[in-house]
Each structure stands twice: as C-alpha cells, then as structure tokens.
Design a protein around this motif. Structure first.
Motif, PDB file in Angstrom:
ATOM      1  N   GLN A 121      73.000  21.503 100.709  1.00  0.00           N
ATOM      2  CA  GLN A 121      72.028  22.583 100.938  1.00  0.00           C
ATOM      3  C   GLN A 121      72.691  23.765 101.642  1.00  0.00           C
ATOM      4  O   GLN A 121      72.455  24.926 101.274  1.00  0.00           O
ATOM      5  N   SER A 122      73.518  23.476 102.636  1.00  0.00           N
ATOM      6  CA  SER A 122      74.170  24.542 103.412  1.00  0.00           C
ATOM      7  C   SER A 122      75.181  25.310 102.575  1.00  0.00           C
ATOM      8  O   SER A 122      75.294  26.536 102.692  1.00  0.00           O
ATOM      9  N   MET A 123      75.908  24.608 101.733  1.00  0.00           N
ATOM     10  CA  MET A 123      76.883  25.264 100.855  1.00  0.00           C
ATOM     11  C   MET A 123      76.175  26.169  99.853  1.00  0.00           C
ATOM     12  O   MET A 123      76.618  27.281  99.580  1.00  0.00           O
ATOM     13  N   GLN A 124      75.049  25.681  99.330  1.00  0.00           N
ATOM     14  CA  GLN A 124      74.283  26.465  98.368  1.00  0.00           C
ATOM     15  C   GLN A 124      73.712  27.728  99.019  1.00  0.00           C
ATOM     16  O   GLN A 124      73.704  28.804  98.429  1.00  0.00           O
ATOM     17  N   ALA A 125      73.256  27.577 100.268  1.00  0.00           N
ATOM     18  CA  ALA A 125      72.603  28.692 100.964  1.00  0.00           C
ATOM     19  C   ALA A 125      73.597  29.706 101.535  1.00  0.00           C
ATOM     20  O   ALA A 125      73.224  30.835 101.858  1.00  0.00           O
ATOM     21  N   ALA A 126      74.867  29.319 101.650  1.00  0.00           N
ATOM     22  CA  ALA A 126      75.861  30.173 102.317  1.00  0.00           C
ATOM     23  C   ALA A 126      76.138  31.465 101.553  1.00  0.00           C
ATOM     24  O   ALA A 126      76.426  32.505 102.150  1.00  0.00           O
ATOM     25  N   VAL A 127      76.052  31.400 100.235  1.00  0.00           N
ATOM     26  CA  VAL A 127      76.385  32.553  99.385  1.00  0.00           C
ATOM     27  C   VAL A 127      75.297  32.715  98.330  1.00  0.00           C
ATOM     28  O   VAL A 127      74.967  31.755  97.638  1.00  0.00           O
TER      29      VAL A 127
END
Length: 311
Positions: A121-127
C-alpha cells in the motif's frame, strides 16, 4: 552448504497455492492464517483472481509470501525437514526478503502478512500512477546499465533497482527518464529495454515515503532473532542482528536489490545447493550468476516429496 531462497513480485499467478491447499491441511492453515491477519479473503483472489486484483501490489506481496511459506510449512510438517537444521542461509528477492525472515523465525506469519500489505500500500501511494516506471534491460551488465541510467536521468530519477543476473538489470524512476533510457539502449551496447507492467517505481529514491512508513511499522513490529543467517538485498552480505535487519529492510525500499552479487557471495561462502521455495524465477538467475551450483525449485506437492527424499 545450502541456501533457501524466496521469490519476489512478478511470480504471482491466478491459481497459485490451489494444488497445495487441495493436498495439504498444513497449507490450508497457512492461507487461513494470512486471511485472518489481513481481514480479507486473499486466498480466494490467489485461487480465482481476477488477475488485476492479484497483481495489485498490496495483494501480490502477501500472496507470494503466503504461497512460499505454505510450501515451507508442508515441507517441515509433512516432509519432516526443518529449515533451521537444513539451511545455512536464507535470502529473498525484494518482498521475498520478508518471506525469508518469516522462514528464519524473525517475524510471525501474521506479522509478515500485515507488514507486506502495508509495504504494498505504501509503495503504491508513494508515487501517483503514471509518474514512475520501471524497465528491464536485457543483455546489460551493471556497468552498462549504470551508464545508461546516468545518461537518461537528465535531472530526474533514473537508477538501477535490481541487479538480477549478468544479463538482466532493472531500472526505476520517473517515467520520462525510463522512456529515455529505453530509447538509448542501443547507444550503450544493450540488446533491449522493456517497460515493465508495474504500478509503481520500486527500489528508487521516489519510494522514500514508503521507506518512512515501514520504519514506523517496525517500531511496533520489530524483527526478532534469526534462526538462520540472512543474505540482505541491499548489501549482498550476511546479517544476523535484528537491529541491523530492521535498518536494511527500511533501506531496501529505496535501495538496489543486489541479487547477482548475493548469489555470487553465497556461492563463494560455500553454498553449493540453492532451494527456491514457492517459485521458479530465482533459480535461473542464480545459475547465470554463480555458475556451477545445484538449484531446485519447489512449488508443488510432488516437488516437496522429491526434495524431502533428497535430504
């Protein structure tokens, strides 16, 4: 000496784990425990799809881990083969490092599932979608790939994300920079550049918000003692100290996966046999990197039975 290794993103496919779950109550227990930890029916997505739901980073990461740990648990409980007794080292490609740490006892299965869900989720939301991209360079060694990344950056992020084997390197960064890199491959003596069907630019500085989210998560869920030493992605060297493991897992979100170097380092340390659990992707990379080593991929019940006989 032996190393047990665990695959990363891209090894997911609809139907994964089904044959194993049909054959083994131990595997079913693993999938149920992961579902309970996440509060979702992830195994149904693994078994039935749809493919776009399984490919979502937040689903793919815990799914790949669950499948590999199911293979391991069946091997241990039905094959009578304990990882801690049979493995000298563990390693995993990107998210596979979390699977390796779960296998080595540093994280519980439930905690590993929750950490990977958050990581996805965090990787998806980062960019924002469309801002970043990744490309596989075929016929590229690390020197050529690094030179290409520097030439294509032009003030944007364009960096080596995965050094997989002597002929495959993956770049990550801003979409425009990655597209420039693909256009420049021939000028750098590289056979081909292929845009990867990923939803975010993993393992590059654009992932810094995700690294911060994971650092925060490890405050509540810190790794414990390892029963088996880990070869870490970002250093391609052995780590056993849980505090160091935690630091390297945070660094791994934005850092390079040094898989080629890890395979060579393990072979130089005396590893002659590599066992890949839950996939068939890493074995060929290891062979291309480390040369004359024995590689076994274990996915099905038949694979598990065959492996148990060979130890």
């Amino acid at each position: 000496m032996r190393a047990f290794v665990f695959p990363g993103q891209g090894s997911q496919k609809v139907g994964m784990g089904v044959e194993l779950a049909d054959a083994s109550a131990v595997a079913r227990e693993v999938f149920q425990e992961v579902d309970d930890a996440l509060g979702q029916n992830l195994f149904r997505i693994m078994a039935q799809g749809p493919e776009d739901a399984l490919t979502l980073t937040e689903n793919a990461q815990p799914a790949i881990m669950a499948n590999a740990i199911a293979v391991l648990r069946v091997l241990e409980k039905e094959g009578g083969l304990a990882l801690a007794d049979k493995a000298d080292f563990v390693a995993g490609h990107s998210l596979g490092e979390y699977t390796a740490l779960c296998a080595a006892g540093a994280f519980s299965l439930a905690d590993t599932a929750r950490l990977l869900k958050l990581r996805g989720q965090s990787m998806q939301a980062a960019v924002p979608v469309g801002v970043g991209a990744m490309a596989a360079l075929l016929g590229a060694d690390i020197e050529k790939a690094t030179a290409l990344a520097e030439a294509a950056a032009q003030g944007q992020v364009c960096t080596v994300a995965n050094d997989n084997d002597p002929g495959q390197v993956v770049l990550s960064g801003h979409r425009e920079a990655i597209e420039r890199a693909i256009a420049l491959v021939k000028d750098h003596g590289i056979k081909r550049g292929v845009l990867l069907p990923v939803s975010a630019p993993f393992h590059c500085p654009l992932m810094q918000p995700a690294a911060e989210a994971m650092a925060e998560a490890f405050v509540a869920t810190a790794p414990g003692a390892l029963r088996v030493a880990l070869y870490a992605n970002v250093t391609a060297s052995v780590v056993t100290d849980p505090v160091e493991v935690r630091r390297l897992l945070v660094e791994q979100v934005t850092g390079r996966v040094r898989w080629r170097e890890s395979a060579i380092a393990m072979a130089q340390a005396g590893v002659e046999r590599f066992v890949e659990l839950g996939g068939k992707v890493l074995g060929p990379m290891i062979k291309r990197s480390a040369g004359e080593v024995d590689v076994t991929s274990v996915v099905t019940m038949a694979d598990i039975e065959e492996l148990a006989k060979s130890f």
